[in-house]
Scaffold this active site. Structure first.
Site, short mmCIF file in Angstrom:
data_model
loop_
_atom_site.label_atom_id
_atom_site.label_comp_id
_atom_site.label_asym_id
_atom_site.label_seq_id
_atom_site.Cartn_x
_atom_site.Cartn_y
_atom_site.Cartn_z
N CYS A 1 34.24 61.21 -39.08
CA CYS A 1 34.27 62.72 -37.91
C CYS A 1 35.88 62.76 -37.36
CB CYS A 1 33.55 62.69 -37.19
SG CYS A 1 31.45 62.90 -38.00
N LYS B 1 37.90 66.03 -38.11
CA LYS B 1 37.45 67.20 -38.08
C LYS B 1 38.45 67.85 -36.95
CE LYS B 1 32.68 68.48 -36.73
NZ LYS B 1 32.04 67.98 -35.19
N THR C 1 27.14 79.23 -30.59
CA THR C 1 27.63 78.41 -29.57
C THR C 1 27.98 76.81 -30.29
OG1 THR C 1 24.92 77.36 -29.53
CG2 THR C 1 25.68 79.15 -27.77
N ASP D 1 24.63 72.44 -33.97
CA ASP D 1 24.68 71.76 -35.16
C ASP D 1 24.07 71.97 -36.51
OD1 ASP D 1 25.62 68.74 -33.33
OD2 ASP D 1 24.15 70.07 -32.18
N ASP E 1 22.03 65.79 -38.81
CA ASP E 1 22.69 67.95 -37.43
C ASP E 1 21.00 68.10 -37.56
OD1 ASP E 1 25.36 67.87 -37.46
OD2 ASP E 1 26.21 68.58 -38.58
N GLY F 1 24.14 68.80 -56.29
CA GLY F 1 25.16 68.80 -55.65
C GLY F 1 26.28 70.17 -56.65
N HIS F 2 27.13 68.85 -55.93
CA HIS F 2 28.97 69.46 -56.83
C HIS F 2 30.23 68.29 -56.58
CE1 HIS F 2 31.65 72.46 -58.43
NE2 HIS F 2 32.65 72.39 -57.45
N ASP G 1 24.60 66.26 -31.00
CA ASP G 1 25.09 65.06 -31.38
C ASP G 1 26.17 64.68 -30.87
OD1 ASP G 1 25.22 65.93 -33.98
OD2 ASP G 1 24.96 65.08 -35.06
#
Length: 362
Positions: A30, A33, A61, A64, A104, A152-153, A240
């Site tokens: 993370c 980010k 706002t 998550d 999330d 998925g991809h 979280d």
């Protein structure tokens, strides 16, 4: 670091050295980010699109996940999260990324039901078996969460990236937003801080085996208490703690509710040794970018230890739940955490009347 796993495959970048998955990416976990200030600038003109009445939670706002009401008893939670390697072991990277993505759904108070895999890999540089181990790690976490990876991809990418799209269900009456904290609430944190610090030490090959074990255990523990917390009337807001650090996500609670959040720094649980590691210079670049993005809205008490600022903004990959609940519900909230193995969960602060900012006491 000799007992910390790397990739057991040839290294195309240096045939004489072990293959390090993290060497293929410019950041990890993370900590990748986009900084909060930059993200706000990017998104400032993104409103004005279609907002159906069924959309209970959108981007307003920085919550998550999105929540879409299906009927009076069910709402769909949809989220996605992906990043570059935070560790060199491909299987553990897959586990960490999947745990983080599923979190999330728990943070909205929901139960995950299905995931889709997002796989972007430098296929001409990473052996197929390494990529397979990443995917296997994600599959094993999804199995532990009781959900399938239903599709998925995949793409060929310069840097390795793995994550999930995750969907969940929640009773609309039990949706827990990050914007509904109340004055008088206390704040409870589910996991200790310091993952970014440990990852910085790992990248510099200075992390002990015990530190690595802490890193893996913390980042692969599913935030399952969110399901039970959502049903508790005394729990008012839930989120979280991830890439923006404890300070950034506490500020989101404060801004969403129009209140002042206060964190009692001595009560904040930390992973073993991370305060000393910060003092020795093991701090991620993302920590500084985070502080630059929101530090002007934070009041640090005189006498606060110099390491506190770096730990407050330390990016947490797959971090803990942050709960705003009525003071009389705090013991019950802690009991939920303890019952699911979160031994270090603790009351760390409170929400008070005042401007939307964060205070940190010593």
């Amino acid at each position: 670091m000799t007992d910390i796993p790397t990739v057991s495959a040839p290294n195309p970048l240096n045939p004489l050295a072990p293959l390090r998955l993290t060497s293929f990416s410019h950041g990890g976990g993370c900590g990748c980010k986009i900084a909060p200030g930059v993200l706000s600038e990017i998104l400032k003109n993104s409103g004005g699109g279609l907002i159906p009445p069924e959309l209970m939670v959108g981007i307003e706002t920085a919550d998550d996940a999105a929540v879409y009401r299906l009927n009076d008893r069910q709402a769909l939670i949809a989220t996605t999260d992906f990043f570059m390697p935070i560790v060199d072991d491909p299987y553990e990277f897959g586990r960490i990324a999947a745990t983080n993505a599923i979190s999330d759904v728990y943070a909205m108070g929901g139960k995950p039901i299905m995931a889709l895999a997002l796989v972007a890999m430098p296929v001409n540089q990473l052996p197929v078996e390494v990529i397979g181990d990443i995917v296997r790690g994600g599959q094993d976490v999804c199995r532990a969460a009781g959900i399938p990876i239903a599709g998925g991809h995949t793409i060929d990418s310069v840097e390795p990236i793995y994550g999930l799209v995750v969907m969940g269900l929640v009773d609309p009456a039990h949706v827990k937003r990050n914007a509904e904290a109340r004055a008088g609430d206390v704040l409870v944190l589910g996991k200790p801080l310091g993952v970014g610090v440990l990852s910085a030490a790992l990248k510099k090959e200075k992390l002990s085996v015990a530190g690595y074990r802490q890193l893996i255990e913390n980042t692969t523990r599913l935030n399952t208490p969110g399901i039970a917390l959502a049903t508790m009337p005394g729990v008012h807001a839930l989120t979280d703690v991830t890439g923006f650090g404890l300070a950034g996500h506490a500020l989101e609670l404060a801004r969403g509710a129009g209140l002042t959040a206060t964190i009692d720094w001595p009560r904040v649980p930390l992973l073993d040794g991370v305060a000393a590691m910060v003092a020795d210079g093991f701090v991620t670049g993302a920590s500084g970018r985070n502080w630059a993005g929101y530090g002007e809205d934070i009041e640090l008490a005189d006498g606060l230890h110099a390491t506190a600022q770096a730990l407050l903004s330390d990016p947490q990959t797959s971090g803990g739940l942050l709960v705003s609940c009525a003071a009389e519900s705090a013991d019950a909230v802690l009991q939920v955490f303890r019952g699911e193995g979160f031994a270090q969960a603790a009351v760390i602060g409170r929400m008070e009347q005042g401007p939307a900012r964060l205070r940190v006491s010593a």
